[in-house]
Design an enzyme around this catalytic site. Structure first.
Site, PDB file in Angstrom:
ATOM      1  CB  CYS A  92      -0.972  -0.042   1.171  1.00 29.47           C
ATOM      2  SG  CYS A  92      -2.442   0.963   0.850  1.00 29.47           S
ATOM      3  CG  HIS A 139      -3.603  -3.533   3.164  1.00 32.80           C
ATOM      4  ND1 HIS A 139      -2.559  -3.059   3.929  1.00 32.80           N
ATOM      5  CD2 HIS A 139      -4.254  -2.440   2.688  1.00 32.80           C
ATOM      6  CE1 HIS A 139      -2.578  -1.736   3.925  1.00 32.80           C
ATOM      7  NE2 HIS A 139      -3.600  -1.335   3.175  1.00 32.80           N
ATOM      8  CD  GLU A 148      -1.345  -6.175   5.192  1.00 33.57           C
ATOM      9  OE1 GLU A 148      -1.067  -6.415   3.999  1.00 33.57           O
ATOM     10  OE2 GLU A 148      -1.547  -5.019   5.627  1.00 33.57           O
TER      11      GLU A 148
END
Ligand code: GLN
Length: 548
Positions: free
Chosen positions: A381, A507, A509
């Site tokens: 990001c 993202h 993650e």
């Protein structure tokens, strides 16, 4: 009809209620049950989206674009099940909705009160996750028993016990049993008092999970059982785990917690299948090597601010049976010329997401260092945006290139506000949020990582790569390897003449799991291992895992 497990916490916060809840969820799934998990938070923010990571840790984003509590990240990582807007709500949300209804005249002139109006709203939101085929709903209540703001939540879950029947509702209380050094013994009094507080409200726990730094012997367990009015076999010891939080389901399983749930709900299922989980733990306990990853952030001192990032890095390590040592580098230190030795000793450098001006030039310096020294780089990001700015400034020669988030007057705004963001005034829930599709360019690192042509990943941003600069960036060698299907938004960038240099606007993650490491994190760690063991060429372990 679904059964309910309510998880409350006592004595102190930060006991790991979210991890315990997630572990119970994993055990029940491994026993063949269908579950749903929700987290209810007694604070007054309408959602955690506007809260500082300093106060509240990371904001976890779901596929459907909810900005939620980071415990939902534990739920997804442990259970492999996506959460949604319905999976987290706050007292602020409840009051907001009740007051809205009152203004709308929905209560037909009644006096609007905590009981029943607030508690009814809480119960309705809990029950909203119930659907056909769901066996058990796990509800974690945020905060600690005794907090004033949590009272209506506890009252609501007490009422559900009455309405559903006690045999269909289980109360699990997580407590802390401290070891007092001076006395040389553990103390049960705080747990007794926290359970007394719960019983005052009308909730008698069925299970007591005792967090402790030391082992608790049977005498202590008997005392807890007697004074807390919990059956002896339901006094579970949750001692600090040695290697990894992912050991927790095994710790609870060994003490029969899943069996307690089955017996309480009169459910018959075969024992929990733990093979895959045990194999994953094995990689964590007996790694074949260690790799160092530098994370360059603004909140480097805070463990919770980049929770999902740290976990995803660890998952990447699991894929190669490697332990990952994470070193946190403060972006601001780099601005003063400090910390580059740490970057130089790392196998990979990661710049995570972020907002605002602080540490920005340090992050750009970290990108430059990674690019020039051919150290694997992963930008997430804001980390992608920094990579684009660095490339524009130092490779394309666009002096002063910047993001308009930091410098509105930049002569080269290579990162700028998305058109639809121009008119946004309210900060809550107004970013580009949730899952969006992204088309991958064949032959790129991104395509190799995912192995498919189109992916879906979660977003949380307002700014994006300025399309007016795309041609210039590409001409100098920046590969736009992922684009929104309408070609309008840059989603992934990479460099071809570098061991591994990838930035993504989303993202990744939020979707990584210990059993299923996220592809970009996996390949980043693989590249970092190769970097760290150059004499071996591709490190044998990395090689083996890659070609499995
Ligand atoms: N601040 C940047 C934006 O809003 C990046 C956001 C992020 O990293 N999550 O676009």
């Amino acid at each position: 009809m679904a059964k309910y497990i309510f998880i409350t916490g006592g004595v102190v916060s930060s006991l790991g209620k979210g991890l315990t809840s997630a572990s119970v969820g994993r055990l029940l799934i491994n026993r063949g049950l269908t579950i749903r998990m929700i987290k209810i938070d007694p604070y007054l923010n309408v959602d955690p989206g506007t809260m500082s990571p300093f106060q509240h840790g990371e904001v976890y984003v779901t596929d459907d674009g909810a900005e939620t509590d980071l415990d939902l990240g534990h739920y997804e990582r442990f259970t492999g099940q996506p959460t949604s807007k319905k999976s987290n709500f706050t007292a602020g949300r409840i009051y907001f909705d009740v007051l809205h209804k009152e203004r709308h005249g929905d209560y037909l002139g009644a006096t609007v009160q905590m009981i029943p109006h607030i508690t009814d709203e809480i119960k309705a939101r809990i029950r909203a996750v119930e659907e056909k085929g769901v066996d058990v709903i796990l509800v974690e209540v945020g905060g600690t028993v005794g907090d004033i703001e949590g009272l209506t939540f506890l009252e609501a879950i007490r009422q559900i016990g009455l309405e559903e029947g006690r045999e269909n509702v289980m109360y699990l209380h997580l407590t802390y049993v401290p070891f007092i050094k001076a006395a040389g013994e553990v103390k049960t009094k705080p747990s007794q008092q926290s359970v007394a507080k719960l019983r005052e409200i009308g909730i008698t726990p069925d299970v007591l999970v005792c967090r402790s730094e030391v082992p608790l012997d049977d005498d202590v367990r008997r005392k807890l059982s007697l004074f807390c009015n919990v059956a002896l076999n339901a006094v579970i010891v949750e001692q600090d785990v040695k290697h990894s939080i992912y050991e927790l389901p095994l710790v609870l399983c060994e003490q029969g917690l899943d069996e307690l749930v089955m017996v309480h709900f009169r459910l018959a299922r075969p024992p929990a299948k733990m093979d895959a989980w045990c194999k994953m733990i094995e990689a964590l306990i007996h790694p074949e090597g260690t790799v160092k990853i530098a994370v360059v952030g603004k909140y480097s001192e805070l463990q919770d601010a980049y929770k999902s990032i740290y976990e995803s890095i660890c998952h990447g390590g699991i894929a190669f049976k490697h332990k990952v040592e994470i070193v946190k580098v403060a972006a601001e230190d780099l601005e003063e010329g400090k910390g580059f030795d740490v970057l130089g000793s790392a196998g990979g450098i990661l710049v995570p997401g972020g907002f605002g001006e602080r540490g920005i030039e340090g992050k750009i310096a970290a990108v430059k260092f990674a690019r020039e020294n051919k150290i694997p780089y992963f930008g997430i990001c804001l980390g992608l945006q920094m990579a684009v700015i660095e490339f524009a400034r130092h490779v394309c020669g666009l002096a002063g290139a910047h993001t308009t988030e930091v410098n509105k007057q930049s002569p080269h705004p290579v990162v700028c506000l998305m058109e639809e963001q121009e008119k946004v005034v309210d900060l809550g829930g107004s970013m580009r949020l949730g899952a969006w599709p992204c088309a991958l360019k064949p032959g790129t690192r991104a395509a190799a990582a995912y192995g498919v042509a189109q992916i879906s990943e979660r977003h949380r941003h307002r700014f994006e790569v300025n399309n007016a600069y795309r041609a210039q960036l590409e001409e100098k060698g920046l590969v736009l390897s992922g684009l929104s299907p309408d070609n309008n938004l840059v989603e992934i960038i990479e460099l071809a003449d570098h061991p591994w240099f990838v930035g993504c606007q989303f993202h990744p993650e939020f979707k990584s799991q210990p059993l299923v490491p996220q592809p970009l994190f996996r390949d980043f760690i693989g590249a970092a291992i190769r970097k760290q063991y150059p004499l071996l060429g591709a490190h044998p372990a990395a090689h083996k895992a890659k070609h499995k």
